[in-house]
Each structure stands twice: as C-alpha cells, then as structure tokens.
Design a protein around this motif. Structure first.
Motif, mmCIF file in Angstrom:
data_model
loop_
_atom_site.group_PDB
_atom_site.id
_atom_site.type_symbol
_atom_site.label_atom_id
_atom_site.label_comp_id
_atom_site.label_asym_id
_atom_site.label_seq_id
_atom_site.Cartn_x
_atom_site.Cartn_y
_atom_site.Cartn_z
ATOM 1 N N ILE A 20 74.617 60.312 30.958
ATOM 2 C CA ILE A 20 74.770 60.959 32.229
ATOM 3 C C ILE A 20 73.703 61.898 32.682
ATOM 4 N N MET A 21 73.726 62.222 33.829
ATOM 5 C CA MET A 21 72.950 63.343 34.381
ATOM 6 C C MET A 21 71.386 62.705 34.534
ATOM 7 N N GLY A 22 70.620 63.328 33.545
ATOM 8 C CA GLY A 22 69.042 63.208 33.700
ATOM 9 C C GLY A 22 68.873 61.625 33.322
ATOM 10 N N LEU A 23 69.580 60.900 32.688
ATOM 11 C CA LEU A 23 69.270 59.618 32.309
ATOM 12 C C LEU A 23 70.172 58.773 33.143
ATOM 13 N N ASN A 24 70.765 59.095 34.053
ATOM 14 C CA ASN A 24 71.705 58.329 35.148
ATOM 15 C C ASN A 24 70.991 56.892 35.499
ATOM 16 N N PRO A 25 71.713 55.794 35.073
ATOM 17 C CA PRO A 25 71.298 54.608 35.362
ATOM 18 C C PRO A 25 71.199 54.257 36.713
ATOM 19 N N SER A 26 71.743 55.123 37.708
ATOM 20 C CA SER A 26 71.618 54.670 38.971
ATOM 21 C C SER A 26 70.488 55.037 39.494
ATOM 22 N N LYS A 27 69.538 56.149 38.870
ATOM 23 C CA LYS A 27 68.286 56.725 39.347
ATOM 24 C C LYS A 27 67.244 55.673 39.133
ATOM 25 N N THR A 28 67.294 55.227 37.745
ATOM 26 C CA THR A 28 66.054 54.448 37.170
ATOM 27 C C THR A 28 66.708 53.077 36.505
ATOM 28 N N SER A 29 66.425 51.956 36.922
ATOM 29 C CA SER A 29 67.332 50.765 36.045
ATOM 30 C C SER A 29 66.449 50.242 34.867
ATOM 31 N N HIS A 30 64.993 49.958 35.373
ATOM 32 C CA HIS A 30 63.956 49.526 34.325
ATOM 33 C C HIS A 30 62.688 50.354 34.379
ATOM 34 N N LEU A 31 62.393 50.657 33.128
ATOM 35 C CA LEU A 31 60.772 51.277 32.959
ATOM 36 C C LEU A 31 59.847 50.409 33.169
ATOM 37 N N SER A 32 58.960 51.170 33.677
ATOM 38 C CA SER A 32 57.616 50.266 34.280
ATOM 39 C C SER A 32 56.511 50.416 33.110
ATOM 40 N N TYR A 33 56.402 49.115 32.046
ATOM 41 C CA TYR A 33 55.444 49.164 31.340
ATOM 42 C C TYR A 33 55.292 47.624 30.997
ATOM 43 N N ALA A 34 54.257 47.253 30.517
ATOM 44 C CA ALA A 34 53.805 45.757 30.220
ATOM 45 C C ALA A 34 54.750 45.095 29.032
ATOM 46 N N THR A 35 54.852 44.168 29.021
ATOM 47 C CA THR A 35 55.555 43.348 28.128
ATOM 48 C C THR A 35 54.604 43.018 27.130
ATOM 49 N N VAL A 36 54.908 43.245 25.624
ATOM 50 C CA VAL A 36 53.925 43.151 24.734
ATOM 51 C C VAL A 36 54.622 42.285 23.750
ATOM 52 N N PRO A 37 54.132 41.431 23.289
ATOM 53 C CA PRO A 37 55.052 40.522 22.285
ATOM 54 C C PRO A 37 54.842 41.094 21.047
ATOM 55 N N PRO A 38 55.812 40.789 19.977
ATOM 56 C CA PRO A 38 55.742 41.571 18.522
ATOM 57 C C PRO A 38 54.711 40.761 17.822
ATOM 58 N N PRO A 39 53.832 41.493 17.010
ATOM 59 C CA PRO A 39 52.581 41.118 16.454
ATOM 60 C C PRO A 39 53.225 40.127 15.122
ATOM 61 N N SER A 40 52.069 39.002 15.086
ATOM 62 C CA SER A 40 52.227 38.263 13.845
ATOM 63 C C SER A 40 51.529 38.697 12.651
ATOM 64 N N ILE A 41 52.368 38.989 11.354
ATOM 65 C CA ILE A 41 51.697 39.692 10.531
ATOM 66 C C ILE A 41 51.856 38.697 9.133
ATOM 67 N N VAL A 42 50.963 39.026 8.286
ATOM 68 C CA VAL A 42 50.917 38.087 7.108
ATOM 69 C C VAL A 42 51.607 38.645 5.921
#
Length: 428
Positions: A20-42
């Motif tokens: 609630i309050m500071g993180l009210n979903p009505s204020k912001t629904s999605h954050l703005s940053y790029a989609t980065v796929p999970p890495p493929s590791i050995v």
C-alpha cells in the motif's frame, strides 16, 4: 525472537495484503526497463542471489548437490572468525601440515610453526592453503573432525540444508557436498563480516618471518575477477570478494560477490570447466544488473495496528512496521501488483509491550517466489485513559490488601498477648 507478549497469547493470524501507500499499484503498473533473457551458462549448478534480501534472480540446478572443492574454505573462514580473534596465534601440528593431499595447494607451513589467525585467514582465502585450513580447524575445535561438525551445523543454521562438511579444505570426499543455493546463503552471511571481505578484496599480502621461517611469505589473490594482475581481461572493478575451487571430481567451482549502484549480487557456479569459469559469472552479473530494477519498500508502506490488552480489556494500541527499507528486484513482465505480503501476528499484545520490540513477521513474495521474512517492530505505543484508571484501581486494591494484612497481623499479635497473659495468671 518474539517478545513476551507474543508468547503469552500464543494466537497467530496470517493475513495476505497488497503493498500500500508508496507502492500503490494504481500509481504504477509496470516498470520501464528492457527485457533481458536469462543467460545460457555451462556450469551444471548455478545461482544468482541478491545479497541484501536473498532473492534468487537466476538458478540452474540450484538445489542439486555437487562437490564444493576449495569454496569449502568460505565456511571454514566464517566459523573461525566467529570463534577466534585475529590477533590469536596458531601453532601447526604434524597432522595439520602433513595430512593434506600431495601436490594440493599450501603455503609450506611447518610442524611447530606459529602465525597469527589474521595471517592464517589470508593464506586460507587468498592462496587456498590446505595446511592452513587444517591448522585453523585444530585451533578452533581441537580436531579437524570436530571442526567439520561445527561447519555443518552452522551452515544448516543459515538455511544451507543440503550441505555437509567432513573437512575444512575441500579436498575430495564423497561425503562432502553442497548446492549453489546453499553456497549463496553462506556467502550472504560472510559479506556482513568485514574482516573476511577485506581479506578477499586484497590482491597481495605478506606473512612476516616466523619462529621457523626467516623469509617473508608473499600471497597473491587467486580469484582473477579480483586480482587485475592475474588477468586484466577477466578483472571486474565491481567484484569485492570471492573464492575459487577445483578438484578432478568437483570440476571448477566459484563464488563471487559484486557490488554496484547500491546493490550487492552473489554468483555461484558449480562443476564447470576452466574455459567458462569466469564467463559464466560475468553473464550472471550482467543479467542481474540489466534485467532487474530495484523497488524500495519503505517502513511506512506497511503499518499494522494491534490492540494492547490487560485483563481482557483494551487499554491501548501499538503501531508495527519495518525497522528499515527492504529493496526488492523486479524483472521485465513483473509489476508492483506481483508483490504481496503476509503477516504473522498475535491477536493482541499485553501491557508489557515495549518500543522496538519484535511483535510479528512480514513475509514478502514476488509472484509465487517467497523472498524472505522481516521482523515487524513496535514503532508507536498509545495508551487510553482507562489504563491510568486501571492503574489507580490496582493501586487502591494493593493498598487495601496491605491494610488487610496489617490488620491480620495485629489480630494475631493481640491473640498471642491474651494467651500469654492468661497462661501467666494460671501459674502465678
């Protein structure tokens, strides 16, 4: 630990709520940053963990057991640092220096040689010295076997349930095993130990001459992400601590800590090869910093009010909240609406409640992933006028009871005097 009022009531309730309050979903629904796929590791086992909360950002066979090799020495250092003072000294036994596998890493300690605990920890974490690991174990617990039992017990106390130690150095033993997740938990505990972090962050260290060796021993950090002189292309400025490991059976193992932009990440890779040892960790760190955005949960974002009871009467209320902010990491596709909290609380507190007393637990999740638990402390106490009235009433009751006791003793005294007087008259 819960306060006394929690123990008295023994009634817990669980409530699911949205932030609630500071993180009210009505204020912001999605954050703005790029989609980065999970890495493929050995690496066959891996985890990327947030150092502040323990939130798992990436995992691959995170709970599968593997042989740890020399990353075992992280737990050795943690246990020793809790029991020994850096200025203490260690005198090495014949068993400590000669029982290690021929050709394994060491710094040439001799039977009867003495160095400080601080110097020993440098040899352990920078040069991965197996002879030093044995000496530390014997100094701390009296024997290597007893020390290994303490290592296992303390690891499990941190939540490392799938880890077992039988030696302090990591040389191959089928009964010594761990998981990527467990090593993340162990390193998460270590990063709060500034002595150990400082040691791992060094590139060079000198052990001065001892009672048996006239020359200075020069130690170099073996982790290439920390020591630029080892390989300038692998070195990362944001890496502050770490430990390498290798045996034929375990393959290469690596635990590394990165600190950047106010965030701390822990990467663990198990059973990988030399060619991908550092590239896997690089991929994990890059993914952690690029794919996630921090959202801070402030103490004011969750406030819970509980009644204060005295003899089944409400005499006031207590305001509960987090003591400090909690930083959560969201990736693309997640929104603030995915953050939920559950509380474990008593139905009420007693009049013994005090400021900053832990009075409940807050369990935070993102989607289906449980991030962790945080204490809820009493940050505000407010009492009604009835408390003063009850206090005055209790005072009057105590005074009345005291008066009755005095009357009782006066009566007893009078009876005794009468009896004695009567008895004296009969015989005289």
């Amino acid at each position: 630990m819960m306060g006394k009022s929690i123990t008295v009531l023994r009634i817990l309730t669980t409530v699911t709520i949205f932030i609630i309050m500071g993180l009210n979903p009505s204020k912001t629904s999605h954050l703005s940053y790029a989609t980065v796929p999970p890495p493929s590791i050995v690496a066959e086992g891996a985890v990327l963990m947030d150092g502040d909360t323990g939130q798992v950002l990436y995992e691959k066979n995170a709970h599968k057991t593997f042989y740890p090799a020399s990353i075992t020495k992280l737990m050795t250092a943690l246990v020793a640092s809790r029991s020994l003072d850096p200025s203490d000294t260690i005198t090495f036994s014949r068993n400590a220096v000669l029982s290690i596998e021929f050709g394994s890493s060491h710094i040439g300690m001799r039977e009867g040689e003495t160095i400080s605990v601080e110097a020993a920890l440098h040899g352990l974490l920078m040069s991965s010295a197996n002879d030093v690991a044995n000496g530390i174990a014997e100094k701390t617990s009296g024997s290597i076997e007893d020390f290994a039992k303490v290592m296992t017990a303390e690891a499990k106390a941190l939540g490392a349930e799938n880890t077992n130690f039988v030696n302090p150095h990591g040389l191959q033993d089928e009964n010594q095993y761990t998981t990527a997740y467990d090593m993340g938990l162990i390193m998460r505990e270590i990063i709060d130990n500034q002595l150990l972090v400082n040691i791992m962050g060094k590139t060079l260290y000198e052990i001065p001459p001892t009672n048996q060796v006239d020359e200075v021993r020069y130690l170099a950090q073996g982790h290439k992400m920390i020591n630029e002189r080892k390989d300038v292309n692998i070195y990362r400025e944001d890496v502050i601590a770490g430990k390498t490991g290798y045996t034929t059976s375990s393959g290469h193992t690596l635990v590394t800590v990165s600190e950047r932009d106010g965030r701390t990440l822990i990467a663990v890779t198990l059973k990988t090869d030399a060619a991908n040892l550092y590239s896997d960790t690089n991929k994990l760190f890059d993914y952690g910093y690029e794919a996630f955005e921090a959202v801070d949960l402030q103490p004011t974002d969750y406030i819970q009010t509980l009644p204060i009871m005295q003899e089944d009467i409400v005499i006031g209320k207590a305001g509960l909240s987090l003591l400090e902010p909690v930083r959560l990491l969201l990736k693309a596709g997640q929104s603030i609406e995915d953050i939920t909290m559950k509380t474990t609380l008593p139905e009420a507190l007693t009049e013994e409640a005090t400021m900053h007393q832990e009075a409940g637990r807050l369990i935070i999740s993102i989607g289906e992933q449980s991030i962790g638990e945080w204490p809820l402390e009493i940050m505000e106490l407010e009492y009604d006028d009835i408390r003063n009235e009850m206090a005055e009433e209790n005072k009057e009751k105590k005074e009345f009871r005291m008066l009755e006791v005095i009357k009782f003793f006066i009566l007893i005294g009078t009876v005794v005097i009468v009896v004695k007087t009567s008895t004296f008259g009969k015989f005289h």
